[in-house]
Design an enzyme around this catalytic site. Structure first.
Site, PDB file in Angstrom:
ATOM      1  N   HIS A 203       0.838  -1.208  -0.160  1.00 42.62           N
ATOM      2  CA  HIS A 203      -0.183  -0.088   0.049  1.00 42.62           C
ATOM      3  C   HIS A 203       0.711   1.237   0.035  1.00 42.62           C
ATOM      4  CE1 HIS A 203       0.534   1.718   4.238  1.00 42.62           C
ATOM      5  NE2 HIS A 203       0.911   0.512   4.427  1.00 42.62           N
ATOM      6  N   CYS A 204       0.482   2.309  -0.475  1.00 44.58           N
ATOM      7  CA  CYS A 204       0.979   3.656  -0.306  1.00 44.58           C
ATOM      8  C   CYS A 204       0.009   4.405   0.490  1.00 44.58           C
ATOM      9  CB  CYS A 204       1.070   4.281  -1.789  1.00 44.58           C
ATOM     10  SG  CYS A 204      -0.214   4.583  -2.647  1.00 44.58           S
ATOM     11  N   VAL A 205       0.223   5.628   0.201  1.00 40.35           N
ATOM     12  CA  VAL A 205      -0.435   6.760   1.218  1.00 40.35           C
ATOM     13  C   VAL A 205      -2.176   6.546   0.934  1.00 40.35           C
ATOM     14  CG1 VAL A 205      -1.073   9.364   1.656  1.00 40.35           C
ATOM     15  CG2 VAL A 205       1.255   8.495   0.811  1.00 40.35           C
ATOM     16  N   THR A 206      -2.441   6.325  -0.338  1.00 37.35           N
ATOM     17  CA  THR A 206      -3.962   6.500  -0.528  1.00 37.35           C
ATOM     18  C   THR A 206      -4.609   5.051  -1.003  1.00 37.35           C
ATOM     19  OG1 THR A 206      -3.461   6.972  -2.751  1.00 37.35           O
ATOM     20  CG2 THR A 206      -3.601   8.956  -1.209  1.00 37.35           C
ATOM     21  N   ARG A 207      -3.934   4.110  -1.340  1.00 37.92           N
ATOM     22  CA  ARG A 207      -4.282   2.903  -2.157  1.00 37.92           C
ATOM     23  C   ARG A 207      -3.631   1.664  -1.563  1.00 37.92           C
ATOM     24  NH1 ARG A 207      -2.672   5.787  -7.629  1.00 37.92           N
ATOM     25  NH2 ARG A 207      -2.499   7.510  -6.300  1.00 37.92           N
TER      26      ARG A 207
END
Length: 644
Positions: A203-207
């Site tokens: 995962h990253c910051v948003t998704r």
């Protein structure tokens, strides 16, 4: 204490730079406002400051984004660049900690802007209001540029009758919330085809980012029925599920704990996603990675050549401008020198980008490209004539005759040579001790690649390039109407798949071999057609949000960037996309029969006429076709379908 009426929240610009609409951001998560509304900034320096008085609610190990919460409860996400998560914090420095109180203008993040331009998908930075339920109206600045810590970026009108203290918000029980994430995590894994379908996930910051074995197994409806899921899309072999800052980390951790999913790094998922691409897709991605970074130089050169064409060719009267006003001749000649430099030394540009893409030292790539166009070498166009007269210069290497031929404007020779150079360099680096690498690796890699380029790579790839050029010319000469019709109909679908990047190399090869290209003018008309179709939606739509999206993306398409129009409007409604294809096919057939040629690659939109070398009248008629036909078809259908 109850607050009556509407309140306003001013969001100051967190970066200095050019303001752009979210719809123009080349990432569906932001362009489709899956995370929320806001604006984006193309930064001119590497400094992010706080746009509000409030609290830092989230920072990230990769340092590329930060979440803030204002005193009135508005949550803001500042996401520096696109796909910067893969840089894993390199070039970023965060100056605050989670939970820290900040004021407007306080430094949050500093970053290496040039490194982001080189390594990330884009340096454009979205500023998103992620918790927009309390916002009644978004007032957005009309300024083209803003100054960090000074200019107003957004003015939010908050919904009235917010109450505090009188009816305190009941806090959610942590246990219930954890249980909710557990259930959500299980449902997400089930919806993407189960654990057996997940090759890797991170995962990253948003998704959430998945590399799936079979994306056809995804139940998209089940995913989008989940409250936490704001949208889904697939790109570059990754299936991405947009959830939002803060929540995405909790959902991912629940997935790991509850389903047995193994944690993976972002590079693992990126590599796994890349392996999923078939050989054709991988080849196209490689070409895109090589040519997109050098596109600004090529387009700039094309525009300047277009300006030179206006000065030296009789366009408006029987005489050219420099014939009517001889004092302009020196100016035209100077513009020509500036313009043709990028095409003359094109192998150096490609060498830099290609060697960098293949994992070598990009500076050696520049040197390799310059070697292939050294002034001591006879240009390929002149060499054929000299060879026919028995006057072609050669080297004699122990009895082996090697052509002293340059590869100005050629694409294939330097592409293959760059791969060889990077491969040799990487092989040597693994085997030569650090203290001797400077003395051994670069000299041997460049020497071996240089010999191979002149003896084998150059002659073979030059011949292949000529075969490709001759084949295309033969097809379009034999059936120009059919060739223009088919290419005009196929170009927009090629943009969707990303295969259109392949044809930039073909255009450059045609220009290098023949001095012009008959394919690029059709590209320009396709972009104008997509813009015309979306402008019809703009006039027919009653929904203000749709009108705003259509208006901005239409202007963007007419200036050569069609992705906002394609993905934001035309593909969503389908008939504008089909109408644009019909118009481009007709116009493509017309201008091909008319013999329209471009002398360079310029701005693929309304300014494209600057790059047209001949049959300017036919090209303007082609422009008229792609403006009128898609507009009429789309408008007629839209008036019926968009009544409400």
């Amino acid at each position: 204490m109850a607050l009556q009426g509407n309140e306003k929240e001013i969001i100051i610009a967190p970066l200095s730079g050019k303001v752009t609409a979210l719809e123009n951001v080349p990432d569906p998560t932001f362009a489709k406002k899956m995370m929320g509304d806001g604006l984006a900034i193309e930064p001119t320096d590497g400094k992010v400051v706080s746009p509000v008085n409030g609290e830092v609610v989230v920072t990230f190990p990769t340092k590329h984004a930060i979440g803030l919460k204002t005193e009135s409860g508005i949550e803001i996400l500042i996401h520096v660049g696109l796909e910067t998560v893969h840089m894993d914090g390199e070039g970023f420095e965060v100056h605050v900690e989670q939970g820290e109180q900040v004021k407007v203008g306080d430094p949050l993040i500093t970053f290496d802007l040039q490194l982001i331009k080189e390594r990330a998908a884009s340096h454009i930075t979205p500023i998103i209001i992620t918790a927009g339920d309390s916002v009644e109206h978004y007032g957005k600045t009309s300024d083209d540029t803003v100054i960090a810590g000074e200019s107003n970026l957004l003015e939010l009108t908050l919904k009235g009758a917010r109450e505090t203290n009188a009816n305190p918000v009941e806090k959610r029980d942590g246990t219930n919330q954890d249980s909710e994430y557990k259930e959500t995590a299980k449902k997400i894994v089930e919806a993407v085809g189960g654990l057996e379908n997940i090759h890797a996930a991170t995962h990253c910051v948003t998704r959430l980012r998945f590399a799936l074995d079979n994306e056809d197994a995804v139940d998209k409806d089940a995913l989008e029925d989940l409250d936490v899921v704001k949208g889904t899309f697939s790109t570059n072999g990754q299936y991405q599920i947009v959830i939002g800052q803060g929540t995405v980390d909790k959902v991912y951790q629940s997935m790991v704990k509850e389903t047995g999913l193994k944690e993976a790094s972002k590079d693992d998922v990126k590599a796994a996603g890349g392996k999923k691409l078939n050989p054709l897709q991988r080849g196209i991605k490689v070409l895109a990675d090589i040519f997109i970074p050098i596109l600004p130089a090529i387009v700039t050169a094309g525009l300047l050549l277009g300006l030179n064409n206006i000065l030296v060719n009789p366009i408006f009267t029987d005489q050219s401008i420099i014939e009517m006003f001889p004092s302009w001749a020196g100016m035209a000649d100077m513009i020509n020198v500036i313009a043709v430099t990028a095409f003359t030394f094109l192998p150096a540009l490609i060498g830099w980008s290609a060697v960098k893409r293949f994992g070598g030292n990009p500076l050696l790539g520049i040197v390799l490209g310059l070697i292939l166009v050294h002034p001591a070498l006879m240009p390929a166009g002149d060499y054929a004539i000299a060879a026919a007269n028995g006057e072609a210069p050669t080297w004699n290497l122990f009895g082996l005759e090697v052509n002293m031929m340059g590869y100005q404007g050629q694409v294939l020779p330097v592409l293959v040579a760059a791969w060889v150079l990077a491969s040799i360099e990487k092989w040597l680096k693994k085997r030569v001790i650090d203290s001797l690498q400077l003395l051994i690796v670069a000299p041997i890699a460049l020497l071996l690649t240089g010999f191979l380029s002149f003896i084998l790579i150059g002659p073979v790839t030059f011949t292949i390039g000529n075969w490709i050029t001759s084949g295309l010319i033969a097809v379009f000469d034999a059936a120009p109407l059919l060739g223009g019709l088919i290419y005009g109909a196929l170009y927009a679908p090629l943009v969707i798949t990303g295969m259109h990047h392949t044809f930039l190399a073909v255009d450059l090869q045609l220009i290098g071999s023949t001095g012009s290209t008959f394919l690029w003018p059709i590209l320009a008309l396709s972009n104008i057609a997509q813009g015309s179709a979306v402008f019809a939606i703009f006039l027919a739509a009653k929904n203000e949000k749709l009108k705003g999206l259509a208006g901005t993306s239409g202007i963007s398409a007419w200036l050569g960037v069609t992705e906002p129009a394609l993905f934001g409007v035309n593909l969503q409604y389908r008939y504008p996309f089909v109408a644009a294809i019909i118009g481009t096919a007709i116009a493509g057939a017309f201008i091909t029969v008319g013999g329209v040629q471009a002398s360079s690659v310029g701005v693929g939109g309304v300014p494209a006429f600057l790059s047209i070398a001949n049959s300017m009248g036919a090209f303007f008629l082609g422009m008229l076709i792609v403006i009128i036909v898609p507009f009429i078809i789309t408008f007629a259908i839209a008036k019926r379908k968009l009544k409400n």
